[in-house]
Scaffold this active site. Structure first.
Site, short mmCIF file in Angstrom:
data_model
loop_
_atom_site.label_atom_id
_atom_site.label_comp_id
_atom_site.label_asym_id
_atom_site.label_seq_id
_atom_site.Cartn_x
_atom_site.Cartn_y
_atom_site.Cartn_z
N THR A 102 0.85 -1.19 0.00
CA THR A 102 0.00 0.00 0.00
C THR A 102 0.88 1.24 0.00
O THR A 102 2.03 1.20 0.44
CB THR A 102 -0.92 0.02 1.23
OG1 THR A 102 -1.77 1.16 1.17
CG2 THR A 102 -0.15 0.08 2.53
N LYS B 197 -2.49 3.46 6.97
CA LYS B 197 -2.60 2.01 7.15
C LYS B 197 -1.27 1.44 7.66
O LYS B 197 -1.24 0.56 8.51
CB LYS B 197 -2.96 1.33 5.82
CG LYS B 197 -4.41 1.52 5.39
CD LYS B 197 -4.68 0.64 4.17
CE LYS B 197 -6.09 0.78 3.64
NZ LYS B 197 -6.30 -0.01 2.42
N ASP C 92 -7.74 -5.83 0.91
CA ASP C 92 -8.81 -5.27 0.10
C ASP C 92 -10.08 -5.32 0.94
O ASP C 92 -10.30 -6.28 1.68
CB ASP C 92 -8.99 -6.06 -1.20
CG ASP C 92 -9.71 -5.24 -2.26
OD1 ASP C 92 -9.65 -3.99 -2.20
OD2 ASP C 92 -10.34 -5.83 -3.15
N THR C 93 -10.88 -4.27 0.82
CA THR C 93 -12.07 -4.13 1.67
C THR C 93 -13.29 -3.82 0.83
O THR C 93 -13.19 -3.12 -0.18
CB THR C 93 -11.87 -2.98 2.69
OG1 THR C 93 -10.82 -3.33 3.58
CG2 THR C 93 -13.13 -2.71 3.49
N PHE D 247 -14.00 8.01 6.84
CA PHE D 247 -13.97 8.18 5.39
C PHE D 247 -14.94 7.19 4.75
O PHE D 247 -15.59 6.40 5.46
CB PHE D 247 -12.54 7.96 4.85
CG PHE D 247 -12.09 6.52 4.91
CD1 PHE D 247 -11.65 5.97 6.10
CD2 PHE D 247 -12.14 5.71 3.77
CE1 PHE D 247 -11.26 4.63 6.15
CE2 PHE D 247 -11.74 4.37 3.83
CZ PHE D 247 -11.30 3.83 5.02
N ASP E 221 -18.44 5.62 6.11
CA ASP E 221 -18.56 5.77 7.57
C ASP E 221 -19.79 6.56 8.02
O ASP E 221 -20.43 6.17 9.01
CB ASP E 221 -17.30 6.40 8.16
CG ASP E 221 -16.17 5.39 8.28
OD1 ASP E 221 -16.43 4.18 8.14
OD2 ASP E 221 -15.02 5.81 8.51
N LYS F 38 -13.11 3.38 16.47
CA LYS F 38 -13.40 2.71 15.20
C LYS F 38 -12.25 1.76 14.84
O LYS F 38 -12.47 0.61 14.48
CB LYS F 38 -13.59 3.74 14.08
CG LYS F 38 -13.85 3.07 12.74
CD LYS F 38 -13.67 3.95 11.53
CE LYS F 38 -13.46 3.09 10.30
NZ LYS F 38 -13.14 3.82 9.09
N HIS G 171 -13.39 -3.84 10.77
CA HIS G 171 -13.07 -4.96 9.87
C HIS G 171 -11.57 -5.06 9.64
O HIS G 171 -10.98 -6.13 9.72
CB HIS G 171 -13.80 -4.73 8.54
CG HIS G 171 -13.77 -3.30 8.07
ND1 HIS G 171 -14.34 -2.28 8.80
CD2 HIS G 171 -13.20 -2.70 7.01
CE1 HIS G 171 -14.14 -1.14 8.18
NE2 HIS G 171 -13.43 -1.35 7.10
N ARG G 172 -10.93 -3.90 9.35
CA ARG G 172 -9.49 -3.91 9.06
C ARG G 172 -8.71 -4.37 10.29
O ARG G 172 -7.80 -5.20 10.20
CB ARG G 172 -9.04 -2.52 8.63
CG ARG G 172 -7.93 -2.54 7.60
CD ARG G 172 -7.61 -1.17 7.02
NE ARG G 172 -8.50 -0.12 7.42
CZ ARG G 172 -9.57 0.27 6.72
NH1 ARG G 172 -9.88 -0.31 5.60
NH2 ARG G 172 -10.35 1.23 7.17
#
Ligand code: IMP
Length: 196
Positions: free
Chosen positions: A7, A12, A68-69, A148, A151, A171, A176-177
């Site tokens: 990335t 991240k 990947d999300t 972002f 959200d 958050k 999920h991340r």
């Protein structure tokens, strides 16, 4: 251990570096002069994550992982899913994507949805997949200005505020991340313990 995170997103990289501590050093694509987006053209999150990890592994020979999300909405058959970033078109506008999502959900009773992150890891030439999910629902109008993407319209199960209304720290601890990252970290811990 040195791992490349496929990335260019510095947020991240910082997030995962904090979670991993001092034993693992994370490098980003900018450390290898790989600039620009790696194509994400597959039809599943798994294939996209694997593609990105292989792309970087082929060019660096390093151990690498990629994520990947997607937002998967039940009443829309799992859409926008792998197309979440460009749901309303190639401009990748968060605002347009939310407008489209709310329009598609108008009149639908089932508002349930989930964020799903897939991480693909290539370690010593072997491939592994990890997954993190947070369940919730899509509300009918935006609330909050943090975060972002989707959200402002996503409320996680058990919460009454959107991801854009709760503190970023909170958050990032339930997302999920974060969940997918924790799976990765647990695996790496087990690997390094096995190697001792
Ligand atoms: P990526 O795979 O992390 O680039 O995410 C793909 C798309 O999913 C983003 O462009 C956003 O639209 C959406 N997305 C990913 N993570 C989040 C999040 O934490 N909140 C809201 N939207 C997200």
């Amino acid at each position: 251990m040195i791992l490349v995170f496929a990335t260019n997103n510095k947020h991240k990289i910082r997030e995962i570096s904090d979670l991993l501590g001092d034993d693992v050093k994370i490098l980003g694509l900018s450390d290898f002069n790989i600039t620009g987006d790696i194509p994400e053209e597959a039809e599943t999150l798994e294939e996209n994550a694997l593609y990105k990890a292989r792309y970087v592994h082929d060019r660096t020979g390093m151990n690498v992982f990629a994520d990947d999300t997607g937002l998967e909405v039940t009443a829309l058959g799992g859409a926008p899913g792998v197309y979440s970033a460009r749901y309303a078109g190639e401009s990748k506008s968060f605002d347009d994507n939310i407008d489209k999502l709310l329009a598609e959900l108008q009149g639908k009773e089932d508002r349930s949805a989930r964020f799903r992150t897939v991480i693909a890891l290539i370690l010593d030439g072997k491939e592994y997949l990890f997954e993190g999910i947070i369940e919730g629902e899509i509300i009918s109008e935006r609330r909050g200005d943090g975060g972002f993407g989707y959200d402002p319209v996503f409320i996680a199960r058990g919460y009454d505020r959107t991801f854009a209304e709760i503190p970023l720290r909170e958050k990032n601890s339930i997302s999920h991340r974060a969940r997918a990252m924790r799976q990765l970290i647990t695996f790496l811990d087990e690997q390094s313990r096995g190697a001792e």
